[in-house]
Design a protein around this motif. Structure first.
Motif, mmCIF file in Angstrom:
data_model
loop_
_atom_site.group_PDB
_atom_site.id
_atom_site.type_symbol
_atom_site.label_atom_id
_atom_site.label_comp_id
_atom_site.label_asym_id
_atom_site.label_seq_id
_atom_site.Cartn_x
_atom_site.Cartn_y
_atom_site.Cartn_z
ATOM 1 N N ASP A 166 -7.841 0.908 2.089
ATOM 2 C CA ASP A 166 -9.230 1.321 2.236
ATOM 3 C C ASP A 166 -10.085 0.648 1.160
ATOM 4 O O ASP A 166 -9.939 0.937 -0.037
ATOM 5 C CB ASP A 166 -9.313 2.849 2.112
ATOM 6 C CG ASP A 166 -10.709 3.405 2.274
ATOM 7 O OD1 ASP A 166 -11.690 2.644 2.213
ATOM 8 O OD2 ASP A 166 -10.819 4.636 2.458
ATOM 9 N N ALA A 167 -10.962 -0.254 1.573
ATOM 10 C CA ALA A 167 -11.793 -1.004 0.634
ATOM 11 C C ALA A 167 -12.738 -0.092 -0.153
ATOM 12 O O ALA A 167 -13.023 -0.356 -1.323
ATOM 13 C CB ALA A 167 -12.595 -2.073 1.364
ATOM 14 N N ASN A 168 -13.234 0.968 0.483
ATOM 15 C CA ASN A 168 -14.119 1.896 -0.231
ATOM 16 C C ASN A 168 -13.375 2.622 -1.347
ATOM 17 O O ASN A 168 -13.907 2.803 -2.435
ATOM 18 C CB ASN A 168 -14.731 2.913 0.739
ATOM 19 C CG ASN A 168 -15.741 2.276 1.660
ATOM 20 O OD1 ASN A 168 -16.438 1.339 1.289
ATOM 21 N ND2 ASN A 168 -15.812 2.760 2.887
ATOM 22 N N SER A 179 0.812 -1.219 0.000
ATOM 23 C CA SER A 179 0.000 0.000 0.000
ATOM 24 C C SER A 179 0.847 1.271 0.000
ATOM 25 O O SER A 179 0.366 2.329 -0.388
ATOM 26 C CB SER A 179 -0.972 0.006 1.187
ATOM 27 O OG SER A 179 -0.249 -0.005 2.405
ATOM 28 N N TYR A 186 -4.496 -1.734 -1.546
ATOM 29 C CA TYR A 186 -5.383 -0.686 -1.024
ATOM 30 C C TYR A 186 -5.720 -0.971 0.435
ATOM 31 O O TYR A 186 -6.260 -2.030 0.749
ATOM 32 C CB TYR A 186 -6.687 -0.613 -1.830
ATOM 33 C CG TYR A 186 -6.491 -0.041 -3.208
ATOM 34 C CD1 TYR A 186 -6.590 1.320 -3.441
ATOM 35 C CD2 TYR A 186 -6.198 -0.871 -4.282
ATOM 36 C CE1 TYR A 186 -6.411 1.848 -4.706
ATOM 37 C CE2 TYR A 186 -6.013 -0.350 -5.550
ATOM 38 C CZ TYR A 186 -6.121 1.002 -5.757
ATOM 39 O OH TYR A 186 -5.928 1.521 -7.015
ATOM 40 N N ARG A 214 -13.476 -11.807 -0.555
ATOM 41 C CA ARG A 214 -14.305 -10.603 -0.455
ATOM 42 C C ARG A 214 -13.547 -9.419 -1.062
ATOM 43 O O ARG A 214 -12.320 -9.417 -1.113
ATOM 44 C CB ARG A 214 -14.625 -10.294 1.002
ATOM 45 C CG ARG A 214 -15.409 -11.394 1.718
ATOM 46 C CD ARG A 214 -15.610 -11.096 3.176
ATOM 47 N NE ARG A 214 -14.310 -10.874 3.834
ATOM 48 C CZ ARG A 214 -14.122 -10.101 4.876
ATOM 49 N NH1 ARG A 214 -15.132 -9.472 5.435
ATOM 50 N NH2 ARG A 214 -12.926 -9.965 5.401
ATOM 51 N N ALA A 215 -14.278 -8.413 -1.467
ATOM 52 C CA ALA A 215 -13.662 -7.215 -2.050
ATOM 53 C C ALA A 215 -12.667 -6.594 -1.076
ATOM 54 O O ALA A 215 -11.612 -6.093 -1.494
ATOM 55 C CB ALA A 215 -14.731 -6.210 -2.457
ATOM 56 N N LEU A 216 -12.972 -6.631 0.204
ATOM 57 C CA LEU A 216 -12.066 -6.095 1.218
ATOM 58 C C LEU A 216 -10.717 -6.813 1.176
ATOM 59 O O LEU A 216 -9.658 -6.189 1.212
ATOM 60 C CB LEU A 216 -12.692 -6.243 2.610
ATOM 61 C CG LEU A 216 -11.786 -5.960 3.811
ATOM 62 C CD1 LEU A 216 -11.413 -4.480 3.850
ATOM 63 C CD2 LEU A 216 -12.468 -6.363 5.105
ATOM 64 N N ASP A 217 -10.754 -8.143 1.070
ATOM 65 C CA ASP A 217 -9.519 -8.933 1.026
ATOM 66 C C ASP A 217 -8.759 -8.687 -0.280
ATOM 67 O O ASP A 217 -7.533 -8.598 -0.294
ATOM 68 C CB ASP A 217 -9.835 -10.420 1.188
ATOM 69 C CG ASP A 217 -10.487 -10.715 2.531
ATOM 70 O OD1 ASP A 217 -10.089 -10.082 3.533
ATOM 71 O OD2 ASP A 217 -11.396 -11.562 2.573
ATOM 72 N N SER A 238 -12.916 0.201 -4.167
ATOM 73 C CA SER A 238 -14.143 0.056 -4.952
ATOM 74 C C SER A 238 -14.366 1.252 -5.866
ATOM 75 O O SER A 238 -14.770 1.098 -7.023
ATOM 76 C CB SER A 238 -15.356 -0.132 -4.037
ATOM 77 O OG SER A 238 -15.269 -1.382 -3.392
ATOM 78 N N ALA A 251 -8.918 -5.959 -2.040
ATOM 79 C CA ALA A 251 -8.362 -4.600 -1.926
ATOM 80 C C ALA A 251 -7.003 -4.648 -1.243
ATOM 81 O O ALA A 251 -6.029 -4.052 -1.725
ATOM 82 C CB ALA A 251 -9.319 -3.693 -1.154
ATOM 83 N N GLU A 252 -6.923 -5.368 -0.146
ATOM 84 C CA GLU A 252 -5.656 -5.467 0.585
ATOM 85 C C GLU A 252 -4.590 -6.180 -0.242
ATOM 86 O O GLU A 252 -3.430 -5.780 -0.231
ATOM 87 C CB GLU A 252 -5.872 -6.209 1.908
ATOM 88 C CG GLU A 252 -6.644 -5.383 2.924
ATOM 89 C CD GLU A 252 -6.948 -6.155 4.206
ATOM 90 O OE1 GLU A 252 -6.624 -7.364 4.287
ATOM 91 O OE2 GLU A 252 -7.530 -5.545 5.121
#
Length: 147
Positions: free
Chosen positions: A120-122, A56, A118, A108-111, A125, A113-114
């Protein structure tokens, strides 16, 4: 000994033309060498980015420290060679990796993203939607991936 030829000329015009030819060949050689160095730097930057895009805190400054060049110099070379900025290139690499993960995993999108850099998942997105034209969920559903 290129300058040994200078004695064969009988007038200034011939000498001037000969010197001009030497200068033009030197300029071509320098330009080719410079272009090769630019390509080499950009290739190293691309390799570094592909290896570290998931971090990140990757930045143009970090990359330039790795390459031992200034950010301004690198930015101009990178844009000239790739026709895009480094930030755009990094976004492209991250989004392609995210698309691949959305198509091939149940993460998941959160995972995801990381995994693509990123925190921050938002924000991930938001960037994904801007780049792809769909949300990560829509992309996963549209691409027929599991989810």
């Amino acid at each position: 000994m290129p300058f040994a030829d200078i004695n064969k000329f009988t007038n200034l015009r011939e000498t001037k033309s000969w010197i001009l030819g030497i200068c033009l060949r030197m300029m071509d050689h320098i330009a080719l060498d410079r272009q090769s160095n630019y390509r080499n730097l950009v290739e190293k930057a691309i390799q570094f980015t592909k290896k570290h895009y998931a971090e990140s805190d990757i930045s143009i400054q970090k990359l330039c420290e790795h390459l031992h060049i200034s950010a301004g110099y690198f930015s101009s070379i990178f844009k000239k060679e790739t026709k895009m900025t480094f930030v755009t290139y990094l976004l492209q690499v991250r989004m392609e990796a995210a698309k691949e993960l959305l198509r091939t995993t149940d993460l998941r999108a959160l995972d995801i993203a990381e995994q693509v850099g990123y925190a921050d998942a938002n924000y991930f997105s938001h960037c994904f939607r801007k780049f792809v034209g769909q949300s990560p969920k829509e992309y996963r559903n549209y691409s027929g991936a599991s989810g």
